[in-house]
Motif scaffolding. Structure first.
Motif, short mmCIF file in Angstrom:
data_model
loop_
_atom_site.label_atom_id
_atom_site.label_comp_id
_atom_site.label_asym_id
_atom_site.label_seq_id
_atom_site.Cartn_x
_atom_site.Cartn_y
_atom_site.Cartn_z
N VAL A 1 45.54 41.57 44.83
CA VAL A 1 44.85 41.22 46.13
C VAL A 1 45.66 40.22 47.10
N TYR A 2 46.28 39.37 46.45
CA TYR A 2 47.09 38.50 47.39
C TYR A 2 48.08 39.23 48.26
N ALA A 3 48.66 40.27 47.47
CA ALA A 3 49.79 41.17 48.00
C ALA A 3 49.35 41.95 48.77
N ASN A 4 47.93 42.13 48.98
CA ASN A 4 47.24 43.16 49.65
C ASN A 4 47.65 44.50 49.12
N LEU B 1 37.11 35.87 41.56
CA LEU B 1 37.66 34.99 42.28
C LEU B 1 36.90 33.70 43.13
N ARG B 2 35.42 34.31 43.73
CA ARG B 2 34.58 33.33 44.38
C ARG B 2 34.02 32.43 43.25
N GLN B 3 33.78 32.76 41.94
CA GLN B 3 32.93 32.21 40.97
C GLN B 3 34.03 30.87 40.51
N GLU B 4 33.28 29.82 40.18
CA GLU B 4 33.74 28.61 39.58
C GLU B 4 33.57 28.78 37.97
N ARG C 1 44.67 31.84 44.88
CA ARG C 1 43.32 32.21 44.83
C ARG C 1 42.90 32.09 46.32
N ALA C 2 43.32 31.06 47.10
CA ALA C 2 42.96 30.64 48.46
C ALA C 2 43.34 32.18 49.28
N GLY C 3 44.72 32.41 49.02
CA GLY C 3 45.17 33.50 49.43
C GLY C 3 44.61 34.74 49.57
N ALA C 4 44.37 35.12 48.14
CA ALA C 4 43.47 36.37 47.94
C ALA C 4 42.09 36.36 48.68
N LEU C 5 41.45 35.27 48.53
CA LEU C 5 40.31 35.33 49.27
C LEU C 5 40.23 35.44 50.86
N GLY C 6 41.46 35.17 51.36
CA GLY C 6 41.42 35.40 52.82
C GLY C 6 42.09 36.67 53.28
N LYS C 7 42.50 37.63 52.49
CA LYS C 7 43.28 38.64 52.75
C LYS C 7 42.27 39.50 53.03
N ARG C 8 42.76 40.53 53.97
CA ARG C 8 41.89 41.65 54.61
C ARG C 8 41.88 42.61 53.36
N PRO C 9 40.42 43.07 52.82
CA PRO C 9 40.64 44.22 52.01
C PRO C 9 41.22 45.46 52.12
N ARG C 10 41.59 46.32 51.30
CA ARG C 10 42.26 47.31 51.45
C ARG C 10 41.96 48.34 50.24
#
Length: 312
Positions: free
Chosen positions: A240-243, A258-261, A276-285
């Motif tokens: 996900v991080y690499a899109n 990834l949103r879960q603790e 984790r932060a980068g994956a949650l901020g990526k634009r989904p594809r």
């Protein structure tokens, strides 16, 4: 199981009773000389004493074997319970269960307990402690030639693999590679060499900031590698991080995790906060459409001009 435990307990009690009675008889037999009919002393035959001594020694040996077997079964069951607790994510429960067997004299129990403690510390993000426990486990296999021989097929190379993982997470790549080379050279029949090599190099790439290389490894990993839940989540987060292009619905599943603790996400943060932060901020594809073009799903709702024109 209850019947077997009761039988073993009865055997131990009976054996101890026979030992005590036999010791008492031996002492009584040798306490004074025999007397003849006239009241004179005669030489005592040594055979009753020897027979009683033999019986006591045999009973004591059998009792010792039963006690050791009971302890081995009990501590093996404790190890199994600790592994089950770790797999459920109950790391505190696993650590508590292992505290009672980590000093066991039973062969292989202590090395396996130390390995489980190393895995638990690693999953908790305490990579230095995992390193120390794995080294202690390796040393525990070298207490005797018999223990070393029993540990060589699986337990010892597993310990070297966990040691390599802890070193890689600390960024000590050269030392981690030395451990991998040792596993390949010294344990050619070890069945998890490919898995350990992938895990160590993936963690090393993430720990040293080579996230593009780590994403490529996650993308190209063999599907039959038996990875743990945390490592599977790391691979998913890297994609996900690499899109990367993912099947429809797969990205949403990964983002939900990834949103879960959870224990897995806390381990991921201990390894690298950026993933984790980068994956949650990526634009989904999502996966390519039937026409062969990639479809990109925006992260926020945006107006669709084509639909507005059709409505007009």
């Amino acid at each position: 199981k209850a019947q077997r435990r009761a039988t073993a307990s009865a055997a131990v009690v009976l054996g101890l009773a026979v030992v005590l009675v036999g010791a008492h008889q031996i002492l009584c037999l040798g306490a004074a000389p025999e007397l003849d009919e006239a009241g004179g002393a005669t030489a005592r035959s040594p055979w009753p004493t020897l027979a009683a001594t033999y019986a006591v020694a045999l009973t004591a040996a059998a009792t010792f074997v039963v006690v050791r077997r009971r302890r081995a079964f009990r501590e093996s069951a404790t190890l199994a319970q600790a592994i089950e607790a770790r797999l459920r994510g109950d790391l505190a429960g696993a650590r508590g269960a292992l505290g009672s067997v980590v000093r066991s004299p039973v062969p292989l129990v202590r090395p396996q307990a130390l390995r489980e403690l190393a895995v638990t510390a690693f999953l908790e993000g305490d990579f230095k402690r995992a390193h120390e426990l794995a080294e202690d486990g390796v040393k525990a296999t070298q207490v005797s030639e018999a223990v070393l021989a029993m540990a060589r097929p699986v337990v010892l190379p597993m310990l070297h693999g966990e040691l390599a993982m802890a070193l890689a997470a600390q960024g000590r790549i050269a030392r981690a590679e030395e451990e991998l080379d040792l596993v390949r050279r010294a344990f050619p029949t070890y069945p998890f060499t490919a898995r350990d090599t992938f895990r160590v190099r993936l963690v090393a790439a993430v720990a040293t900031g080579r996230r593009d290389e780590a994403a490529r490894m996650a993308r190209e990993r063999p599907s039959d590698l038996p990875l743990g839940l945390e490592e599977e989540l790391l691979c998913d987060a890297l994609r996900v991080y690499a899109n990367d292009t993912l099947p429809e619905g797969e990205r949403d599943r990964i983002l939900d995790e990834l949103r879960q603790e959870s224990g897995a996400t806390r381990w991921l943060d201990a390894l690298s906060l950026e993933i984790r932060a980068g994956a949650l901020g990526k634009r989904p594809r999502i996966a390519p459409s039937e026409g062969g073009h990639d479809e990109t799903t925006p992260t926020h709702d945006v107006p669709h001009d084509s639909e507005d024109e059709e409505d007009e």
